[in-house]
Design a protein around this motif. Structure first.
Motif, short mmCIF file in Angstrom:
data_model
loop_
_atom_site.label_atom_id
_atom_site.label_comp_id
_atom_site.label_asym_id
_atom_site.label_seq_id
_atom_site.Cartn_x
_atom_site.Cartn_y
_atom_site.Cartn_z
N HIS A 116 -23.00 45.12 5.48
CA HIS A 116 -23.41 43.77 5.88
C HIS A 116 -24.86 43.74 6.42
CE1 HIS A 116 -22.32 39.83 7.78
NE2 HIS A 116 -23.21 40.21 8.68
N HIS A 120 -28.06 41.59 4.88
CA HIS A 120 -28.91 40.61 5.58
C HIS A 120 -30.39 40.82 5.17
CE1 HIS A 120 -26.53 38.05 8.08
NE2 HIS A 120 -25.97 39.02 8.76
N GLY A 156 -25.63 38.16 15.47
CA GLY A 156 -24.75 38.16 16.63
C GLY A 156 -24.31 39.56 17.03
N GLY A 157 -24.30 40.48 16.08
CA GLY A 157 -23.83 41.84 16.36
C GLY A 157 -24.92 42.89 16.28
N GLY A 182 -28.51 37.74 19.04
CA GLY A 182 -27.66 36.54 18.86
C GLY A 182 -26.65 36.40 19.99
N ASP A 186 -26.06 33.38 22.56
CA ASP A 186 -24.74 32.77 22.79
C ASP A 186 -24.40 32.77 24.29
OD1 ASP A 186 -24.44 32.28 20.09
OD2 ASP A 186 -23.40 34.16 19.70
N GLY A 199 -26.98 29.96 19.59
CA GLY A 199 -28.31 30.01 18.99
C GLY A 199 -28.82 28.65 18.55
N ASP A 203 -31.88 26.45 20.23
CA ASP A 203 -32.99 26.07 19.35
C ASP A 203 -33.22 24.55 19.45
OD1 ASP A 203 -34.88 26.07 17.33
OD2 ASP A 203 -33.67 27.16 15.89
N GLY A 307 -28.41 35.90 11.42
CA GLY A 307 -28.28 34.53 11.91
C GLY A 307 -29.44 34.05 12.76
N ASN A 311 -33.73 30.82 13.56
CA ASN A 311 -34.40 30.21 14.72
C ASN A 311 -35.79 29.69 14.35
OD1 ASN A 311 -36.29 30.70 17.32
ND2 ASN A 311 -34.25 30.02 17.91
N ASP A 339 -24.12 34.29 7.97
CA ASP A 339 -23.25 35.12 7.14
C ASP A 339 -22.83 34.37 5.88
OD1 ASP A 339 -23.49 37.15 8.89
OD2 ASP A 339 -21.50 36.95 9.78
O1 KG4 Z 1 -25.65 36.88 11.03
P1 KG4 Z 1 -24.70 36.00 11.75
O2 KG4 Z 1 -24.23 34.73 11.06
O3 KG4 Z 1 -23.41 36.81 12.18
C1 KG4 Z 1 -23.45 38.17 12.52
O4 KG4 Z 1 -23.59 39.02 11.61
O5 KG4 Z 1 -23.40 38.41 13.76
O6 KG4 Z 1 -25.39 35.64 13.15
C2 KG4 Z 1 -24.76 34.79 14.08
C3 KG4 Z 1 -25.67 34.65 15.29
C4 KG4 Z 1 -25.02 33.92 16.45
O7 KG4 Z 1 -25.20 34.68 17.63
C5 KG4 Z 1 -25.80 32.60 16.50
O8 KG4 Z 1 -25.89 32.05 17.81
C6 KG4 Z 1 -27.15 33.04 15.99
O9 KG4 Z 1 -26.86 33.91 14.92
N1 KG4 Z 1 -27.95 31.90 15.48
C7 KG4 Z 1 -29.13 31.52 16.02
C8 KG4 Z 1 -29.55 30.35 15.32
N2 KG4 Z 1 -28.60 30.08 14.36
C9 KG4 Z 1 -27.64 31.04 14.48
N3 KG4 Z 1 -29.86 32.04 17.03
C10 KG4 Z 1 -31.02 31.42 17.36
N4 KG4 Z 1 -31.46 30.30 16.76
C11 KG4 Z 1 -30.77 29.74 15.74
N5 KG4 Z 1 -31.22 28.63 15.14
#
Ligand code: KG4
Ligand code: ZN
Length: 370
Positions: A116, A120, A156-157, A182, A186, A199, A203, A307, A311, A339
């Motif tokens: 994964h 990305h 997020g991870g 991330g 959160d 996130g 934003d 994710g 931003n 994702d």
């Molecule tokens: O990649 P992702 O969809 O899932 C993982 O692989 O973890 O990332 C999710 C993370 C969450 O913590 C979310 O709050 C963050 O991406 N996120 C953002 C924004 N959109 C999503 N963080 C900052 N600004 C954003 N616009």
């Protein structure tokens, strides 16, 4: 001379999005279906693994059906079935991996397991097919990524920096020693009472705030470090909002609840937090570029995925950095930052073209391989 098209179905269930996509030749996204579980996890301010895997079980079959329908293909048209099999929540991964194993077995198509985190960093290569009537669509698609590249995954991870020799070969230069970026967004949104996922909420709030209204600490670790740390910033935000606590851990009693914050104060704090996180990331990217140049491994591109790459401030600042340093900057469209199955199917094309596939006993693994 015409070349055959390679059509790959990609499944993604590593966290809280149930996703399937159909991608042609590793770049052209014919369908990208994502069923988000945000509403199920909102009240817990985070992903509950048991709820996530149960929801994947219910949603995956309809999501796959919809992706095939939207792409106008059947199982017979597929050249391979790809699945994100690492890293992630083990129960969630198992749902996608089991489904992909079953589909591969029934159709006789090769099975390809994808990391994964690597996916990305592949996402900037994805192209959404323009509508036939879209006269503004470019006749020439943007070029695929140029390597070597400096890659940053912010999700997020994960929060990690890589030097990339290709889409599948990368070496980690640094990673977070505590919270992922991330996760920090959160948690900050919970402190500010801004909702989940944090996130996008931060934003949005930050657009109406003054980033100069508060000075929050930037943690850069040692002078040469390419690792990240966000837990100190999160604590600083908590103390700014609620005052210094008396007592420790669960016994801690704060001076204020945080509920009396005005909307403007919330926006100012969101803007200050976001700016501090983004500037920390920019400093680390600058350090990594300097380090790679010193080693004679100057990258040709700068790639951001995950994710948090959605931003708005990070996107702007990374574009400025690329321009200042003469680098081609590749940031995915927002739908491919979050994702999705398209990044899984896209990267799988690189393995498929090379003749690589996995056996039907492909495992689900909680940790990343890179
Ligand atoms: O990649 P992702 O969809 O899932 C993982 O692989 O973890 O990332 C999710 C993370 C969450 O913590 C979310 O709050 C963050 O991406 N996120 C953002 C924004 N959109 C999503 N963080 C900052 N600004 C954003 N616009
Ligand atoms: Zn992700």
């Amino acid at each position: 001379m015409s070349f055959p098209l390679t059509v790959i179905l990609g499944l993604e269930t590593s966290c809280d999005e149930t996703a399937a996509a159909v991608v042609v030749n590793g770049r052209l996204v014919r369908a990208n279906v994502v069923a988000s579980q945000h509403a199920l996890h909102e009240r817990y301010h985070g992903v509950v693994p048991e709820i996530a895997s149960r929801a994947h079980l219910e949603r995956l079959a309809p999501v796959v059906r919809q992706a095939l329908e939207e792409a106008g293909v059947t199982f017979d048209d597929l050249d391979a079935v790809a699945v994100g099999n690492r890293p992630g929540l083990i129960g969630s991964l198992l749902v996608g991996v089991s489904a992909a194993q079953a589909l591969s077995w029934i159709t006789g198509k090769p099975l390809i397991g994808i990391d994964h985190v690597q996916a990305h960093l592949y996402a900037p290569n994805l192209l959404t097919q323009p509508a036939p009537a879209d006269a503004s669509a470019r006749r020439e698609p943007p070029p695929a990524m140029a390597y070597p590249a400096l890659g940053l995954v912010v999700s997020g991870g994960h929060t990690s920096l890589y030097t990339m020799r290709s889409a599948t070969q990368m070496t980690r230069l640094g990673k977070t020693i505590d919270d992922a970026v991330g996760e920090a967004f959160d948690k900050a949104a919970v402190i500010l009472g801004l909702g989940y996922p944090g996130g996008p909420a931060i934003d949005r709030a930050a657009q109406h705030g003054d980033p100069e209204a508060h000075q929050l600490p930037m943690s850069l670790l040692d002078r040469d470090s390419l690792d990240f740390s966000f837990s100190g910033l999160k604590t600083a935000l908590l103390y700014t909002v609620r005052g210094r606590p008396k007592g420790r851990g669960k016994q801690a009693v704060f001076e204020r609840t945080g509920e009396e914050l005005t909307q403007q104060q919330r926006c100012d704090l969101a803007a200050a937090f976001q700016r501090t996180v983004v500037e920390t990331v920019i400093v680390k990217l600058e350090r990594a570029l300097e380090r790679l140049r010193e080693r004679g491994e100057a990258p040709r591109s700068l790639v951001i995925g995950g994710g948090v790459a959605a931003n708005s401030l990070l996107r702007r600042r990374v574009a400025e950095l690329g321009e200042a340093q003469g680098l081609s900057v590749r940031i995915p469209a927002i739908e491919y930052c979050l994702d999705n199955g398209a990044m899984i199917a896209g990267l799988a094309h690189a393995y498929h073209a090379w003749g690589a596939s996995d056996t039907l006993d492909l495992p689900a693994i909680a940790t990343t391989a890179v």
